[in-house]
Design a protein around this motif. Sequence first.
Motif, PDB file in Angstrom:
ATOM      1  N   UNK A  21       0.812  -1.215   0.000  1.00 41.43           N
ATOM      2  CA  UNK A  21       0.000   0.000   0.000  1.00 41.43           C
ATOM      3  C   UNK A  21       0.841   1.259   0.000  1.00 41.43           C
ATOM      4  N   UNK A  22       0.160   2.386  -0.230  1.00 40.92           N
ATOM      5  CA  UNK A  22       0.800   3.693  -0.201  1.00 40.92           C
ATOM      6  C   UNK A  22       0.095   4.573   0.830  1.00 40.92           C
ATOM      7  N   UNK A  23       0.875   5.288   1.625  1.00 41.98           N
ATOM      8  CA  UNK A  23       0.318   6.211   2.602  1.00 41.98           C
ATOM      9  C   UNK A  23      -0.595   7.199   1.878  1.00 41.98           C
ATOM     10  N   UNK A  24      -1.760   7.438   2.432  1.00 41.31           N
ATOM     11  CA  UNK A  24      -2.695   8.415   1.876  1.00 41.31           C
ATOM     12  C   UNK A  24      -3.597   7.881   0.780  1.00 41.31           C
ATOM     13  N   UNK A  25      -3.408   6.651   0.360  1.00 39.68           N
ATOM     14  CA  UNK A  25      -4.236   6.045  -0.684  1.00 39.68           C
ATOM     15  C   UNK A  25      -5.046   4.915  -0.064  1.00 39.68           C
ATOM     16  N   UNK A  26      -6.348   4.808  -0.360  1.00 40.24           N
ATOM     17  CA  UNK A  26      -7.138   3.730   0.245  1.00 40.24           C
ATOM     18  C   UNK A  26      -6.726   2.352  -0.270  1.00 40.24           C
ATOM     19  N   UNK A 143       0.571  -6.566   6.189  1.00 41.43           N
ATOM     20  CA  UNK A 143       0.406  -5.705   5.018  1.00 41.43           C
ATOM     21  C   UNK A 143       1.439  -4.580   5.077  1.00 41.43           C
ATOM     22  N   UNK A 144       2.306  -4.551   4.055  1.00 44.53           N
ATOM     23  CA  UNK A 144       3.315  -3.488   3.977  1.00 44.53           C
ATOM     24  C   UNK A 144       2.714  -2.250   3.333  1.00 44.53           C
ATOM     25  N   UNK A 145       3.060  -1.095   3.899  1.00 44.12           N
ATOM     26  CA  UNK A 145       2.611   0.197   3.384  1.00 44.12           C
ATOM     27  C   UNK A 145       3.836   1.099   3.288  1.00 44.12           C
ATOM     28  N   UNK A 146       4.027   1.700   2.117  1.00 41.60           N
ATOM     29  CA  UNK A 146       5.180   2.573   1.892  1.00 41.60           C
ATOM     30  C   UNK A 146       4.721   4.019   1.772  1.00 41.60           C
ATOM     31  N   UNK A 147       5.700   4.902   1.964  1.00 37.00           N
ATOM     32  CA  UNK A 147       5.435   6.330   1.825  1.00 37.00           C
ATOM     33  C   UNK A 147       6.304   6.878   0.702  1.00 37.00           C
ATOM     34  N   UNK A 148       5.708   7.707  -0.144  1.00 38.84           N
ATOM     35  CA  UNK A 148       6.450   8.346  -1.226  1.00 38.84           C
ATOM     36  C   UNK A 148       6.536   9.828  -0.901  1.00 38.84           C
ATOM     37  N   UNK A 149       7.758  10.378  -0.978  1.00 41.14           N
ATOM     38  CA  UNK A 149       7.954  11.789  -0.711  1.00 41.14           C
ATOM     39  C   UNK A 149       8.740  12.410  -1.857  1.00 41.14           C
TER      40      UNK A 149
END
Length: 157
Positions: A21-26, A143-149
């Motif tokens: 998953x991505x931070x901020x995305x459902x 569940x892994x969740x990543x953040x994109x900056x």
Amino acid sequence: LDVLGHIPLPPIQLRVNPDVGLVGMPDWFWIDGYDGAPIQQSRTVTIPPAAPGLPPTSFTVTVRIWPEEYDWMFGDGGSLVAYTLGRAYPNQSDLQHTYEYSSLPFGAGFPLSMTVRFGAQYSVNGGGPQPLPTIQHTYQANHRVQEIQAIVNGHQP
């Protein structure tokens, strides 16, 4: 109660789209390996005769369970009580959660859990249903969740 304690529970697997998953995305969640149908099991019990010369007494007990709710815990403090299985990708699931930070501190990912609460009843020799205590079972996954900056480096194009 013995039949209830040994009734086979479904081999549920927790599924998520996207896989990472991505931070901020459902993220979309659903249950795989179970269609939500009631489950039942029967056992015939024979009691020895009360006195010599009398026949033994036999009866069949049927236990039936069905899902009443699905309690999701998303590993970041978020939770959801659902009454559906969700919908498998590529369909948009009605079970969604948006993460506010990455799962990096959790190694394998956020610890997901989903507890099914099953209603239960029994009948004897096909008679009317009688209530039994609710049972529950918890299924788990990660569940892994990543953040994109965005990174601004100060260079002009």
